[in-house]
Design a protein around this motif. Structure first.
Motif, PDB file in Angstrom:
ATOM      1  N   GLU A  29      29.444  47.162  44.402  1.00 39.33           N
ATOM      2  CA  GLU A  29      28.944  45.825  44.120  1.00 39.33           C
ATOM      3  C   GLU A  29      27.367  45.851  44.572  1.00 39.33           C
ATOM      4  O   GLU A  29      26.491  45.382  44.011  1.00 39.33           O
ATOM      5  N   ARG A  52      49.486  49.498  43.450  1.00 36.11           N
ATOM      6  CA  ARG A  52      48.243  49.407  42.930  1.00 36.11           C
ATOM      7  C   ARG A  52      47.586  50.609  42.983  1.00 36.11           C
ATOM      8  O   ARG A  52      47.878  51.351  43.919  1.00 36.11           O
ATOM      9  N   ALA A 100      38.467  49.657  46.762  1.00 34.97           N
ATOM     10  CA  ALA A 100      38.643  48.521  45.865  1.00 34.97           C
ATOM     11  C   ALA A 100      39.971  49.005  45.124  1.00 34.97           C
ATOM     12  O   ALA A 100      40.554  49.971  45.409  1.00 34.97           O
ATOM     13  N   SER A 129      43.221  48.131  41.987  1.00 36.80           N
ATOM     14  CA  SER A 129      43.173  47.724  40.565  1.00 36.80           C
ATOM     15  C   SER A 129      44.780  47.644  40.075  1.00 36.80           C
ATOM     16  O   SER A 129      45.508  48.447  40.674  1.00 36.80           O
ATOM     17  N   ASP A 130      45.128  46.948  39.173  1.00 38.50           N
ATOM     18  CA  ASP A 130      46.574  47.075  38.550  1.00 38.50           C
ATOM     19  C   ASP A 130      46.376  47.917  37.168  1.00 38.50           C
ATOM     20  O   ASP A 130      47.545  48.419  36.662  1.00 38.50           O
ATOM     21  N   HIS A 144      40.115  46.765  35.809  1.00 36.94           N
ATOM     22  CA  HIS A 144      39.544  45.521  36.524  1.00 36.94           C
ATOM     23  C   HIS A 144      39.894  45.862  37.863  1.00 36.94           C
ATOM     24  O   HIS A 144      41.038  45.968  38.284  1.00 36.94           O
ATOM     25  N   TRP A 145      38.697  45.573  38.621  1.00 35.23           N
ATOM     26  CA  TRP A 145      38.773  45.986  40.182  1.00 35.23           C
ATOM     27  C   TRP A 145      38.560  44.978  40.996  1.00 35.23           C
ATOM     28  O   TRP A 145      37.699  43.958  40.648  1.00 35.23           O
ATOM     29  N   GLU A 146      39.330  44.699  42.097  1.00 38.55           N
ATOM     30  CA  GLU A 146      38.997  43.771  43.031  1.00 38.55           C
ATOM     31  C   GLU A 146      38.579  44.599  44.396  1.00 38.55           C
ATOM     32  O   GLU A 146      38.952  45.532  44.971  1.00 38.55           O
ATOM     33  N   TYR A 147      37.172  44.289  44.852  1.00 30.45           N
ATOM     34  CA  TYR A 147      36.582  44.979  45.831  1.00 30.45           C
ATOM     35  C   TYR A 147      37.385  44.549  47.301  1.00 30.45           C
ATOM     36  O   TYR A 147      37.411  43.272  47.479  1.00 30.45           O
ATOM     37  N   LEU A 148      37.399  45.485  48.062  1.00 29.47           N
ATOM     38  CA  LEU A 148      38.272  45.111  49.595  1.00 29.47           C
ATOM     39  C   LEU A 148      37.289  45.306  50.514  1.00 29.47           C
ATOM     40  O   LEU A 148      36.085  46.114  50.056  1.00 29.47           O
TER      41      LEU A 148
END
Length: 497
Positions: free
Chosen positions: A38, A54, A76, A78-79, A83-87
Motif C-alpha cells: 500500500e 486463503r 495480505a 487473497s482467494d 485480488h488482495w486484502e491487506y491485513l
C-alpha cells in the motif's frame, strides 16, 4: 510484555500506512495487477502459504519510507492470487534480538501444524560488536495476530566458524515425523546451505551442510527453498536460491536427490528460473489444488542503479512489487518450467486476435491498452526466413524496451537501455528452440514491468520498466527476410489492486 510492545509497534506502523495510503495510491507507476505494498518499501516474499482456505502473502516491509529500513513483515490475503486484502502487519521489531535500525524481522517461511500457523524468520540486531543474525519463531491461531515465541531465538547462532552476520532466511517443511529447515550461511567467503531438524518447531539441531558453493555459485545464497516434485519418471528434489557474487544469474535451481539419513542433497541439473534483472528471492508453497506455486521480488540488490536513486516509484512513496505467481512443473527431462498461474486468464478483457501475418519490416501489435496487456504470439519458424526479429514494447517515438530473438545464434536479449530514461542494461539467455517449427512467446506488460516467457516457459526474462503513459505502442520488427506469425492474441487486463 514483549508481545505488548510488538502490538504497540504494529499500531504505530499501521497509523503511518493509514496516513499515506490515499496519496500513494495515486502514483502513476503503480502496478495494475502485480502485488505491491500500500505504501513504503517491499522486498522478499515471506511465509507464503495456503492457510484456512486463503492464500497468505507475507513480505519484507518498511512501512515508514520507500527504501530499505528496519524490517517488518507485511501481510495480505487473497482467494485467487490476484485480488488482495491487506491485513495488519504480522511482525514488527520489538525485542533486543530484532529491534535495530539496520535489523528487524528478516526473511523466513511459514508452516501449519495442528491448526496453528508458525513463522520461522531471521532476526537481525547489533549488541555493540557488529551485526548478527539468528533464527526465531512466531505463531498464530487465526492467521492474523502473531506472537513471538518467548524463548527466541530458536537457533541462536550458526555452527562455529561461520559468519554470524550472514546466517538467514530459514525455509521450513515437514518430512515424516520431523520438521526441517534449510538456512543460508557463509564460511570462508563461500555460500553454504545448512540443514536443521526439530520434532516440535522450537528445539532445532544442526544436521549437515545441505549443499554448498565452491566458488561457482558465489559467496551467499539468499532465500533458499527446497521441495519435491514429480514427473512421469518419479520424484526429484529442487533447491532454489538467489546467489550473491554471481554475474547475470539472479535465481538458480538445482535438481537432484535427498538423503534424509545424512541430511545431504546431491544434484545433477542446474538451471535458471529467470534471466531478467528483476526476479529475486523466490519462495514457493503448495496450494489446495496441489500446485507448487512460486513468487519472487521484482527487483534485485545487484541490479539496482544505486548511483542514481531508488527509482521513479520511490518518489511516489512506494517501492517494490512481486512477479506474477508461477506454477513450477518438473518436465520429463528433469528440468523445470514456470507457467503463470491459470487464474490470470480470469482478468482478460477485450481480446484482439490475428492469424497468418507476414512481416518484412514493422508491424504494430494491436491492443486496447498498450500500457497494460497480455500478449500471446506464435511464430511459424518453418515459413519464416528472418534470422532475427525484435519485439518492441512500451514505445513512443524515442523510447522502447527491445526483446531481440536471434534465431541464427539461438539467443534472446532484452534491452532497457532506452526504456524510460532511468533503467539500463541488457539481459541475455540462450533460446532452447526445441520445436523447430514454432516459437511461442507469452508476455505480461504492467504499468512498470514486463515479464516475457518463451521456450515452453523455460526461458523467462522479468524486468522493471518505468515507462510513461505515452509509451503505449508495441511492435514487431524485422531487419532482413520475412517473419510469419501463425497467431497473435492480445488482451487488456483488469485492474486488481
Amino acid at each position: 510484555m514483549s508481545n505488548e510492545l510488538m502490538k504497540k509497534n504494529i499500531d504505530c506502523a499501521q497509523a503511518e500506512i493509514d496516513k499515506k495510503r490515499e496519496e500513494v495510491s495515486q502514483g502513476v507507476m503503480r502496478q495494475k495487477y502485480h502485488f505491491m505494498p500500500e505504501v513504503g518499501w517491499l522486498n522478499d516474499p515471506n511465509g507464503l502459504i495456503f492457510f484456512k482456505g486463503r492464500y497468505h502473502f507475507f513480505y519484507q516491509y518498511n512501512p515508514y519510507d520507500s527504501y530499505w529500513g528496519k524490517m517488518h513483515w507485511g501481510h495480505a490475503v487473497s482467494d485467487d492470487l490476484l485480488h488482495w486484502e491487506y491485513l495488519p502487519i504480522a511482525l514488527a521489531p520489538s525485542e533486543p534480538y530484532d529491534d535495530h535500525p539496520e535489523g528487524g524481522c528478516f526473511s523466513g517461511s511459514a508452516i501449519e501444524h495442528e491448526g496453528r500457523l508458525y513463522l520461522l524468520y531471521t532476526s537481525g540486531t547489533d549488541y555493540g560488536e557488529g551485526h548478527i543474525q539468528n533464527q526465531c519463531m512466531a505463531y498464530s491461531d487465526d492467521g492474523i495476530t502473531f506472537y513471538k515465541y518467548k524463548n527466541n531465538p530458536v537457533i541462536p547462532s550458526p555452527p562455529e566458524g561461520y559468519d554470524v552476520e550472514n546466517f538467514r532466511d530459514p525455509k521450513v517443511w515437514k518430512h515424516g515425523d520431523d520438521f526441517y529447515l534449510v538456512c543460508s550461511a557463509k564460511k570462508d567467503n563461500l555460500a553454504k546451505a545448512l540443514l536443521y531438524r526439530s520434532d516440535n518447531l522450537k528445539d532445532w539441531k544442526f544436521v549437515n551442510i545441505f549443499a554448498e558453493s565452491r566458488g561457482e555459485f558465489g559467496y551467499m545464497w539468499e532465500c533458499p527453498d527446497f521441495y519435491p516434485l514429480k514427473n512421469a519418471n518419479g520424484e526429484k528434489y529442487v533447491l532454489t536460491f538467489s546467489p550473491m557474487g554471481v554475474k547475470e544469474r539472479t535465481t538458480i535451481y538445482l535438481i537432484g536427490d535427498m538423503n534424509y539419513e545424512t541430511g545431504k542433497f546431491t544434484y545433477n541439473t542446474i538451471g535458471n528460473i529467470d534471466w531478467g534483472f528483476d526476479y529475486y528471492a523466490p519462495q514457493s508453497f503448495v496450494d489446495a489444488k496441489g500446485r507448487r506455486i512460486i513468487v519472487a521480488w521484482a527487483n534485485g540488490w545487484e541490479w539496482m542503479p544505486w548511483w542514481k536513486d531508488w527509482g521513479p516509484t520511490f518518489k511516489e512513496g512506494w517501492c517494490g512489487s512481486f512477479n506474477l505467481p508461477r506454477e513450477v512443473i518438473l518436465t520429463d527431462d528433469n528440468t523445470l518450467k514456470f507457467t503463470p498461474v491459470k487464474e490470470l486468464e480470469s482478468i482478460r478483457e477485450s481480446e484482439i486476435k490475428l492469424s497468418e501475418i507476414t512481416i518484412d519490416e514493422k508491424k504494430l501489435i494491436p491492443t486496447f491498452d498498450g500500457n497494460v496487456f497480455e500478449l500471446m504470439l506464435t511464430v511459424d519458424l518453418a515459413k519464416s526466413s528472418s534470422e532475427s526479429f525484435d519485439l518492441n514494447l512500451r514505445c513512443n517515438d524515442e523510447l522502447s524496451t527491445i526483446a531481440t530473438f536471434d534465431l541464427k545464434r539461438q539467443m534472446l536479449y532484452v534491452s532497457r537501455n532506452d526504456s524510460d530514461n532511468w533503467s539500463c542494461g541488457t539481459t541475455m539467455s540462450p533460446l532452447i528452440l526445441k520445436d523447430k517449427n514454432l516459437l511461442k512467446i507469452h508476455v505480461f506488460v504492467d504499468q512498470s514491468s514486463i515479464e516475457l516467457f518463451t521456450d515452453d516457459y523455460q526461458t523467462n526474462h522479468s524486468l522493471n520498466v518505468f515507462a510513461g503513459d505515452d509509451q503505449n505502442q508495441n511492435y514487431l520488427s524485422v531487419g532482413e527476410g520475412k517473419l510469419v506469425i501463425k497467431e497473435l492474441i492480445t488482451w487488456k487486463l483488469e485492474k486488481t489492486l
